[in-house]
Design an enzyme around this catalytic site. Structure first.
Site, PDB file in Angstrom:
ATOM      1  N   VAL A 183      -4.010   2.646   0.033  1.00 19.11           N
ATOM      2  CA  VAL A 183      -4.554   1.939  -0.983  1.00 19.11           C
ATOM      3  C   VAL A 183      -3.369   1.191  -1.590  1.00 19.11           C
ATOM      4  O   VAL A 183      -2.273   1.640  -1.591  1.00 19.11           O
ATOM      5  CB  VAL A 183      -4.998   2.790  -1.987  1.00 19.11           C
ATOM      6  CG1 VAL A 183      -6.422   3.504  -1.151  1.00 19.11           C
ATOM      7  CG2 VAL A 183      -4.467   3.907  -2.523  1.00 19.11           C
ATOM      8  N   THR A 204       0.886  -1.233  -0.054  1.00 18.66           N
ATOM      9  CA  THR A 204      -0.093   0.049   0.039  1.00 18.66           C
ATOM     10  C   THR A 204       0.910   1.167   0.129  1.00 18.66           C
ATOM     11  O   THR A 204       1.848   1.126   0.465  1.00 18.66           O
ATOM     12  CB  THR A 204      -1.053   0.018   1.249  1.00 18.66           C
ATOM     13  OG1 THR A 204      -0.118  -0.008   2.349  1.00 18.66           O
ATOM     14  CG2 THR A 204      -1.808  -1.096   1.287  1.00 18.66           C
ATOM     15  N   ASP A 205       0.033   2.463  -0.323  1.00 17.37           N
ATOM     16  CA  ASP A 205       0.842   3.626  -0.547  1.00 17.37           C
ATOM     17  C   ASP A 205       0.370   4.598   0.909  1.00 17.37           C
ATOM     18  O   ASP A 205      -0.400   3.901   1.665  1.00 17.37           O
ATOM     19  CB  ASP A 205       0.628   4.388  -1.507  1.00 17.37           C
ATOM     20  CG  ASP A 205      -0.909   4.547  -1.875  1.00 17.37           C
ATOM     21  OD1 ASP A 205      -1.502   4.705  -0.905  1.00 17.37           O
ATOM     22  OD2 ASP A 205      -1.550   4.983  -3.117  1.00 17.37           O
ATOM     23  N   GLN A 206       0.881   5.840   0.962  1.00 21.83           N
ATOM     24  CA  GLN A 206       0.519   6.418   2.024  1.00 21.83           C
ATOM     25  C   GLN A 206      -0.959   6.712   2.298  1.00 21.83           C
ATOM     26  O   GLN A 206      -1.249   7.068   3.397  1.00 21.83           O
ATOM     27  CB  GLN A 206       1.207   7.721   1.795  1.00 21.83           C
ATOM     28  CG  GLN A 206       1.202   8.715   3.212  1.00 21.83           C
ATOM     29  CD  GLN A 206       2.024   9.908   2.870  1.00 21.83           C
ATOM     30  OE1 GLN A 206       2.559  10.219   1.897  1.00 21.83           O
ATOM     31  NE2 GLN A 206       2.340  10.620   3.893  1.00 21.83           N
TER      32      GLN A 206
END
Length: 133
Positions: A20, A15-17
């Site tokens: 997601v 996931t990203d920041q």
């Protein structure tokens, strides 16, 4: 026959920041799914390489519809789309329960150990036809 299915729980590392799944990871998911599809069809990728066949990606297409997040249990569905000459197309869908998140396909070029294009072998096409949508 139905599409090949496998499940995968999203780890935090995917996931990203914004919590997601990072968009480029879907190409990794496509690879993971098609590799297992080939294995279950009787042709693990390592076995194909030992026979002198390699399948580099020539084209990749993703259509993003919705996001997956950390800890989601995803279902990958891959299926044979077509084989034409030196090209093999495998489509993949990524689902979260009954919701389609991402769909797309990759076109694989078939090359020999000498890195020259060769026709996709009929035994591989026949095996892939086990999984048609």
């Amino acid at each position: 026959m139905p599409a090949h299915e496998m499940t995968y729980r999203v780890p935090y590392a995917d996931t990203d920041q914004m919590d997601v799944v990072y968009y480029a990871n879907y190409l990794v998911y496509f690879e993971r799914s098609r590799t297992e599809m080939l294995r279950d069809a009787g042709f693990p990728y390592s076995g194909l390489e030992q026979q002198g066949y390699f399948l580099p990606v020539a084209e990749a297409v993703c259509k993003y519809r919705a996001s997956a997040t950390y800890d989601d249990l995803l279902t990958f569905r891959s299926y044979f789309k077509e084989a034409r000459g030196v090209r093999l197309t495998i489509a993949t869908e990524v689902w979260n329960n009954d919701k389609l998140l991402v769909e797309g396909y990759v076109v694989l070029a078939c090359v020999g150990a000498d890195k020259k294009l060769i026709r996709v072998p009929s035994f591989l096409v026949d095996a892939c036809k086990t999984y048609i949508k």
